[in-house]
Write an enzyme that holds these catalytic residues in place. Sequence first.
Site, PDB file in Angstrom:
ATOM      1  CB  SER A  20      -0.557  -0.180   1.119  1.00  0.00           C
ATOM      2  OG  SER A  20      -1.435   1.068   1.011  1.00  0.00           O
ATOM      3  CG  ASN A  48      -1.778   5.763  -0.579  1.00  0.00           C
ATOM      4  OD1 ASN A  48      -1.761   6.945  -0.903  1.00  0.00           O
ATOM      5  ND2 ASN A  48      -1.948   4.954  -1.205  1.00  0.00           N
ATOM      6  CB  SER A 104      -7.142   1.483  -4.355  1.00  0.00           C
ATOM      7  OG  SER A 104      -6.146   2.202  -4.938  1.00  0.00           O
TER       8      SER A 104
HETATM    9  N1  LIG Z   1       5.330   8.032  -9.856  1.00  0.00           N
HETATM   10  C1  LIG Z   1       5.183   8.889  -8.901  1.00  0.00           C
HETATM   11  N2  LIG Z   1       5.308   9.734  -9.595  1.00  0.00           N
HETATM   12  C2  LIG Z   1       5.830  10.572  -8.329  1.00  0.00           C
HETATM   13  N3  LIG Z   1       3.984  10.465  -6.979  1.00  0.00           N
HETATM   14  C3  LIG Z   1       4.568   9.379  -7.359  1.00  0.00           C
HETATM   15  C4  LIG Z   1       4.041   8.377  -7.679  1.00  0.00           C
HETATM   16  N4  LIG Z   1       4.037   7.444  -7.568  1.00  0.00           N
HETATM   17  C5  LIG Z   1       3.604   7.410  -6.562  1.00  0.00           C
HETATM   18  N5  LIG Z   1       3.192   8.490  -5.887  1.00  0.00           N
HETATM   19  C6  LIG Z   1       3.390   8.982  -4.586  1.00  0.00           C
HETATM   20  O1  LIG Z   1       2.534   7.706  -3.994  1.00  0.00           O
HETATM   21  C7  LIG Z   1       1.050   7.887  -3.794  1.00  0.00           C
HETATM   22  C8  LIG Z   1       0.668   6.634  -3.121  1.00  0.00           C
HETATM   23  O2  LIG Z   1       0.788   5.965  -4.123  1.00  0.00           O
HETATM   24  P1  LIG Z   1      -0.145   5.074  -5.177  1.00  0.00           P
HETATM   25  O3  LIG Z   1      -1.790   5.745  -4.563  1.00  0.00           O
HETATM   26  O4  LIG Z   1      -0.783   4.667  -6.617  1.00  0.00           O
HETATM   27  O5  LIG Z   1      -0.304   4.069  -4.295  1.00  0.00           O
HETATM   28  P2  LIG Z   1      -0.709   2.334  -4.356  1.00  0.00           P
HETATM   29  O6  LIG Z   1       0.526   1.197  -4.115  1.00  0.00           O
HETATM   30  O7  LIG Z   1      -1.911   2.499  -5.402  1.00  0.00           O
HETATM   31  O8  LIG Z   1      -1.317   2.111  -2.710  1.00  0.00           O
HETATM   32  P3  LIG Z   1      -2.308   1.522  -1.901  1.00  0.00           P
HETATM   33  O9  LIG Z   1      -2.598  -0.007  -2.309  1.00  0.00           O
HETATM   34  O10 LIG Z   1      -2.658   2.009  -1.132  1.00  0.00           O
HETATM   35  O11 LIG Z   1      -3.263   2.007  -3.282  1.00  0.00           O
HETATM   36  C9  LIG Z   1       0.614   8.818  -4.091  1.00  0.00           C
HETATM   37  O12 LIG Z   1      -0.377   9.486  -3.741  1.00  0.00           O
HETATM   38  C10 LIG Z   1       1.872  10.117  -5.294  1.00  0.00           C
HETATM   39  O13 LIG Z   1       1.742  10.943  -3.896  1.00  0.00           O
HETATM   40 MG   LIG Z   2      -3.863   2.243  -5.026  1.00  0.00          MG
END
Ligand SMILES: Nc1ncnc2c1ncn2[C@@H]1O[C@H](COP(=O)(O)OP(=O)(O)OP(=O)(O)O)[C@@H](O)[C@H]1O
Ligand SMILES: [Mg+2]
Length: 1129
Positions: free
Chosen positions: A164, A213, A217
């Site tokens: 996450s 986070n 999601s």
């Molecule tokens: N390539 C990127 N460039 C800049 N910021 C990023 C990037 N990837 C992720 N982030 C930052 O990290 C945060 C978390 O990313 P994201 O929501 O995609 O995580 P996730 O893996 O989908 O987590 P979860 O499993 O909780 O949904 C984003 O809101 C953003 O601020």
């Molecule tokens: Mg996500």
Amino acid sequence: MATPELYTKGAWVWTPDEEEVWVSAQLQQDYRPGDQTLILRLSDGREMHYSVASPAGLPPLGNPDILEGENDLTALSFLHEAAVLHNLRVRFLDYSSIYTYCGIVLVALNPYEQLPIYGEEVMDAYSGQDMADMDPHVFSIAEEGYRAMIREEKNQSIIISGESGSGKTVSAKFAMRYFAVVGGAAQQTQVEEKVLASSPIMEAIGNAKTTRNDNSSRFGKYVEIGFGSKGDIIGASMRTYLLEKSRVVFQAPYERNYHIFYQLCAFKDSPEMRALKLDSAEHFRYTNQGLDINIPGTDDAVELENTRNALTVMGVQPDQQMELFQILAAVLHLGNVNIQASGRGGDRCFISADDLSLVVFSKLMGVEGSQMAHWLCHQRLTVAGEILVRPMSAQQANGARDALAKHVYGQLFAWTVQSLNSALRAHRERTKTLIGVLDIYGFETFDRNSFEQFCINYANEKLQQQFNRHVFQLEQEEYVREELPWSRIEFSDNQPCITLIEGPLGVLDLLDEECRVPKGSDENWARKLYDRHLDRSPNFRKPRMSNSAFVLLHFADMVQYECLGFLEKNRDTVFEEPINIMRASQLELVAELFQQEPAGGSLSASSVRNGPVRSGNKAHREHKLTVGFQFRQSLQLLMDTLNGTTPHYIRCIKPNDLKQPFTFDPRRAVQQLRACGVLETIRISAAGYSSRWRYEEFFSRYRVLLSASAAQGDSRASCRRAIPALIPDPEQYCFGRTKVFLRAGQVAVLEKLRAGRLCAAAVLVQSTVRGWLQSRRFRRLRHATLTLQRFTRGTLARRLACILRYTRAALVIQKTYRMAVVRQLFLAIREAAVTIQAYARGVQARRACRQVNPSRSLRCNAPECQPRRNMYPNISSICVIKKICLRSVYYTLRMPTTIPGLGGGATKPAGSRKRTGSEARAGAASPVGATMAAVLKELGALHVALERQELPAALLEQAFRQLVHQLAASALNSLILRKDMCCWSRGLQIRYNVSLLEEWLRSRGLQTGGAAAALEPLIQAAQLLQMSKKTEADGRAVVQTCSALSSQQIVKILTQYTPQSDVEERVTLNFIRIVQGLLKGRSDGPPPQLLLDVRRVFPVTFPYLPPPPVSVEQLDIPDSLKISFLRRV
Ligand SMILES: Nc1ncnc2c1ncn2[C@@H]1O[C@H](COP(=O)(O)OP(=O)(O)OP(=O)(O)O)[C@@H](O)[C@H]1O
Ligand SMILES: [Mg+2]
């Protein structure tokens, strides 16, 4: 394991460390088999003794320098955890590269900082390019998928996983944006817009703030984008997995409920929301448990606007949107319904008739309030065929109310997904191929793990198995392609763990069985698990201190699950009567939501029902099934789908828990690398022949190791002849059709041999040079000595001669002086005598004359007695003559250059001579020259065409400035992103081509309008490739020269710089740091961007030209226009 002979003094190894996980150390003495300890010096200078029980216990070796910062982890010679971690860290911290390949997997580290690498110009640069040529990027994976789909006409999938907050959703969004751009239909169909608009809607209803986070999601998502026969997007569909419904009624401290609730509360005062009777989120039980209702940097009111706009794009009408919001508001009010205990011992409960929250809830849901109040506090039971109504305790009723809230939300979520799917369905033509993007939760382990973690980890087990098998199969295909015998490589198949979970009488089976037993409990289920699996299943354990927990040995880690709550969550019970009331609602949408619902059934999995058309409408029977069963089914469906596609993998890594930009916590990184299967890929690569070199590459790098006879013929034959002599064990290498395959560590062996050979050559060169220098010094010394001797002797001789001359001169002087004295005396005496004689004779003569003629006297007329007049008669005339002479010399000197034909080519413009020569050479030798000639020809045709229009020169200049900007910007962008372009020879070639272009502009007089200036960044980039890049002075020269390049561009080119020959060298990290330091102090550099905006359009200025004086009669109006009457008028 690497060969022990590589453990020599000075070799670098990795040793385990508490903080850094692995630290590098240098061997202080050679290792000999049998040694029990190694003496190491750590990088901070400390000495340490490393105990080695056997050669197998030797610490992992460091990779050769040439492999530092490699794009692809599988290209490392020593493939182990330490090397992988180090390479990722170097790329992330030193090169700011967040993406790295690991075979077919793209490892993405979350930078927690907005990077300028996702613009349309970057997409343009990646479009149509080969993945191997380009810097690792999520766009290159997307491009690879897209190209494979077009080429092979086969469905593709991009599987994104990670912890996450690691960046899965962000990566999925970028991938989908890429598809929307490259698959944009020729006619505007808005499908791409809809695909992108589905994200904010899903994030509003399925994402929430968690401690890990801010936009987490809380469901898994698989989006399939459908492409038509021309490769353009024609539709999409979406499936979701395991929405975390418990969040609707409960949030841990500093977490929030789903964003949509806070968005609605932030809009409570707007006129259209007034009917929803909303209040601040702090006043609702379902939104205030996390204590903090705000997310820093996010405005919920603005977000609601975005959600509504997205809903509008998806075709959800404003009145339908309001119905949706009405149900969401009703859920919030339901949470505030106050259930009060009553009866003896509190075994009953009631809801006050004037409970405002219940009144609002009932009104918003269009149901009867009193009925709802009754059935929230009572339960209908069927006992022996008889129906009984039993009151519930307040605690039970609260549970039933929360279950209803969760259920309503789950239904609404499923309905929204279904609506989005209908809006995204392809209408234009039949979908030919698909690309699926899976954004799914990664492996999770907490202090207390429950049913949700169990399901998530089960999903990850399935995905890991699919991944392992795919990697393994690819490996096999490579062997077949290279015509190598396939010897089976062991890989850890996690089938036993999967069987333990989903097999007959496995964890899920026993759980479902226990759910069916009337008095089933979590404890009974735990007992059945122990009876069935303890000591029988290798992946099952019982914790020593607990009778209500079990431990599963997952591929990534060992996880302990607490059984408490498993049955409840698996059943997901919601009572029948409140559902019946909902079904009879006056509100169309509410009735629709519950239309398909079974009475009193257990429901959850939006996953199965909201699937795309392909998932089909499952039988009614299925709704009775448990959450676990439905999850297993939806997972199987997903696996079947994925198995029918070519998968591409993105593994997202969260580099630190503090959400700090570009901060790397090695312990957390290693933990995730282990969990996401990257190390398993490495293990599979290392188990076979981990290093693969094309014969040409191998030959070019290790040519120094080949003897003159072996190096003859083509590179393949040379390699085949030479390798057996270099690597004695034939087990360590084999020859494929196009590549030579080497086992782990062999590249390091060859590198060592190469370093030794180069070292010996260097010593030979040094000794020869030193000998030559010494002999030259000796010759010079001898020459100098002889010269000195000669001079000294000369000086001495001259001195002697001088003395002799002085002595002689003294004698002469003395002699002369004496002579002079005597002579003077003689002359004086003589003159006196003569005077006396003269006087005497004169007196005598005058006397005699007077006697003859007394009136006559004597006068002298000799010329010498005349006065000296006109001594410098011609000085002025000499000056004039001199001037004339000088002028004539001057003219004489100038004459030859002005005489035509005397200078040969000197009278010909230098530019045209160069161009003719170079064009001939380029045309003959390289296709690049031909391309440049074609470009110039095109430009020439354009110029002629524009000139025929009699455009003003200023407009012509502006047009060509725009053209040249686009040429130069796209060339520079491609240079920045292509590793193979970043070398000395390419720099030379680019500079040459640009000079052709410059010359062309000059020859047409177009260089002044800014066209030449537009080439400046490209010229500087080419110069940068050719410059020396070693010392600090070089760094200063680089910064001074590259004034038109941004700091990011300079650093990127330096990091991309790839030597193409032995003469060149990689740019050292140290040098890059020096340049970065110097660039920091630069104040007037161009804006900080990595790529130039290819689509930038310069404003056009039209010069004022007075209209020509043409009278109407002179106008030649074509008859076809039929307006000749105008002339008459
Ligand atoms: N390539 C990127 N460039 C800049 N910021 C990023 C990037 N990837 C992720 N982030 C930052 O990290 C945060 C978390 O990313 P994201 O929501 O995609 O995580 P996730 O893996 O989908 O987590 P979860 O499993 O909780 O949904 C984003 O809101 C953003 O601020
Ligand atoms: Mg996500």
